[in-house]
Design a protein around this motif. Sequence first.
Motif, PDB file in Angstrom:
ATOM      1  N   SER A   1     124.034 -14.335  95.035  1.00 24.60           N
ATOM      2  CA  SER A   1     124.320 -13.378  93.674  1.00 24.60           C
ATOM      3  C   SER A   1     125.914 -13.480  93.524  1.00 24.60           C
ATOM      4  O   SER A   1     126.684 -13.977  94.462  1.00 24.60           O
ATOM      5  N   GLN A   2     126.465 -12.774  92.784  1.00 18.83           N
ATOM      6  CA  GLN A   2     127.686 -12.442  92.334  1.00 18.83           C
ATOM      7  C   GLN A   2     128.487 -11.799  93.658  1.00 18.83           C
ATOM      8  O   GLN A   2     129.782 -12.130  93.858  1.00 18.83           O
TER       9      GLN A   2
ATOM     10  N   ILE B   1     124.467 -23.485  88.655  1.00 13.04           N
ATOM     11  CA  ILE B   1     124.503 -21.949  88.300  1.00 13.04           C
ATOM     12  C   ILE B   1     123.257 -21.827  87.380  1.00 13.04           C
ATOM     13  O   ILE B   1     122.859 -22.568  86.716  1.00 13.04           O
TER      14      ILE B   1
ATOM     15  N   ASN C   1     126.252 -18.401  83.767  1.00 15.79           N
ATOM     16  CA  ASN C   1     127.765 -17.712  83.785  1.00 15.79           C
ATOM     17  C   ASN C   1     128.711 -18.700  83.486  1.00 15.79           C
ATOM     18  O   ASN C   1     129.056 -19.753  84.580  1.00 15.79           O
TER      19      ASN C   1
ATOM     20  N   LYS D   1     121.600 -18.699  85.650  1.00 12.38           N
ATOM     21  CA  LYS D   1     121.944 -17.372  84.771  1.00 12.38           C
ATOM     22  C   LYS D   1     123.194 -16.817  85.417  1.00 12.38           C
ATOM     23  O   LYS D   1     124.040 -17.424  85.505  1.00 12.38           O
ATOM     24  N   GLU D   2     123.220 -15.892  86.348  1.00 13.44           N
ATOM     25  CA  GLU D   2     124.370 -15.314  86.971  1.00 13.44           C
ATOM     26  C   GLU D   2     124.567 -15.745  88.470  1.00 13.44           C
ATOM     27  O   GLU D   2     125.477 -15.348  89.181  1.00 13.44           O
ATOM     28  N   ASP D   3     123.248 -16.461  88.983  1.00 11.75           N
ATOM     29  CA  ASP D   3     123.306 -16.873  90.367  1.00 11.75           C
ATOM     30  C   ASP D   3     123.873 -18.056  90.677  1.00 11.75           C
ATOM     31  O   ASP D   3     123.499 -19.234  89.867  1.00 11.75           O
TER      32      ASP D   3
END
Length: 108
Positions: free
Chosen positions: A83-84, A43, A4, A45-47
């Motif tokens: 998580s986001q 970071i 991300n 991926k998205e985590d």
Amino acid sequence: MAFNKQLAIRIREQLKLFPEDFTEKKMFGGLSFLYKGKMTVGIIKEDLAVRIIGDKMDAELAKNSVRPMDFTKRPMKEFVYVSQDGITTETDLLHYIELGLEHAKSKL
């Protein structure tokens, strides 16, 4: 390497608040931020990946947005994923950066 990029920008902005110098390194298929060669946050991926001293792991893992980092298919010691949902505000993100920096300093 997929991570991300907006989160990377947010982390870089937060790191400007610290007097310490941080470096960036590609790790775990993502991007990590290191203090004196020790990973603080990263970071994947998205985590957000965070190093946390052992005494604080249980309290962080009790949060809905935090889970053990199982990059190797087994939980890694003193690593968590956030998580986001757990980093929606800059205050949330700063909390995890501070935990990561605390961990890095404890290993020097």
